[in-house]
Design a protein around this motif. Structure first.
Motif, PDB file in Angstrom:
ATOM      1  N   SER A  23       0.945  -2.936   9.676  1.00 52.16           N
ATOM      2  CA  SER A  23       2.000  -4.213   9.809  1.00 52.16           C
ATOM      3  C   SER A  23       3.011  -4.064   8.229  1.00 52.16           C
ATOM      4  N   LEU A  24       2.485  -3.292   7.440  1.00 51.50           N
ATOM      5  CA  LEU A  24       3.050  -3.503   5.945  1.00 51.50           C
ATOM      6  C   LEU A  24       4.456  -2.582   6.079  1.00 51.50           C
ATOM      7  N   GLU A  31       2.118   1.210  -3.513  1.00 48.81           N
ATOM      8  CA  GLU A  31       1.363   0.394  -4.375  1.00 48.81           C
ATOM      9  C   GLU A  31      -0.119  -0.067  -3.773  1.00 48.81           C
ATOM     10  N   LEU A  32      -0.209   0.017  -2.501  1.00 53.90           N
ATOM     11  CA  LEU A  32      -1.349  -0.297  -1.773  1.00 53.90           C
ATOM     12  C   LEU A  32      -2.321   1.091  -2.037  1.00 53.90           C
ATOM     13  N   TYR A  33      -1.825   2.389  -2.042  1.00 49.53           N
ATOM     14  CA  TYR A  33      -2.605   3.197  -2.230  1.00 49.53           C
ATOM     15  C   TYR A  33      -3.236   3.409  -3.517  1.00 49.53           C
ATOM     16  N   LEU A  35      -3.913   0.692  -5.411  1.00 50.35           N
ATOM     17  CA  LEU A  35      -5.039  -0.470  -5.288  1.00 50.35           C
ATOM     18  C   LEU A  35      -6.209   0.200  -4.697  1.00 50.35           C
ATOM     19  N   ILE A  36      -5.960   0.971  -3.512  1.00 48.91           N
ATOM     20  CA  ILE A  36      -7.489   1.320  -2.900  1.00 48.91           C
ATOM     21  C   ILE A  36      -7.914   2.520  -3.689  1.00 48.91           C
ATOM     22  N   LYS A  37      -7.178   3.507  -4.553  1.00 50.47           N
ATOM     23  CA  LYS A  37      -7.879   4.282  -5.183  1.00 50.47           C
ATOM     24  C   LYS A  37      -8.535   3.774  -6.318  1.00 50.47           C
ATOM     25  N   ASP A  38      -7.745   2.616  -7.147  1.00 52.66           N
ATOM     26  CA  ASP A  38      -8.441   2.142  -8.243  1.00 52.66           C
ATOM     27  C   ASP A  38      -9.912   1.390  -7.777  1.00 52.66           C
ATOM     28  N   PHE A  39      -9.680   0.777  -6.632  1.00 52.30           N
ATOM     29  CA  PHE A  39     -11.072   0.128  -5.833  1.00 52.30           C
ATOM     30  C   PHE A  39     -12.191   1.304  -5.617  1.00 52.30           C
ATOM     31  N   ALA A  40     -11.820   2.252  -4.983  1.00 49.86           N
ATOM     32  CA  ALA A  40     -12.708   3.228  -4.712  1.00 49.86           C
ATOM     33  C   ALA A  40     -13.315   3.932  -5.945  1.00 49.86           C
ATOM     34  N   GLN A  41     -12.643   4.048  -7.113  1.00 48.24           N
ATOM     35  CA  GLN A  41     -13.131   4.663  -8.350  1.00 48.24           C
ATOM     36  C   GLN A  41     -13.955   3.701  -8.955  1.00 48.24           C
TER      37      GLN A  41
END
Length: 81
Positions: A23-24, A31-33, A35-41
């Motif tokens: 839906s984005l 930007e979402l990518y 955020l997800i990458k930082d979260f996973a790390q």
């Protein structure tokens, strides 16, 4: 207890995330990518090995009777046998 099935399976968290991503606007996906990458790390950093798993990695290079004759080896008597 009776159960009523509606024919629709409940969405998993992954399904919900995919639906939100779909839906984005395309301009927000980079930007979402990040955020997800930082979260996973950050979650990988939390998975540090436990103390017991570190102990399992210790290797001792010593004679077979080292543990049973530790006092003798510490006193320097290992050659007097």
């Amino acid at each position: 207890m009776s159960m009523v099935f509606t024919g629709k399976a409940e969405m998993t968290a992954k399904d919900k995330i995919h639906a939100e991503i779909d839906s984005l606007n395309e301009e927000y996906l980079d930007e979402l990518y990040l955020l997800i990458k930082d979260f996973a790390q950050s979650k990988q950093d939390l998975k540090k090995p436990s103390f017991m798993s570190k102990l399992k990695q210790i290797k001792i290079n010593a004679p077979e009777d080292f543990a049973s004759n530790l006092d003798s080896y510490l006193a320097g008597d290992e050659g007097d046998k």
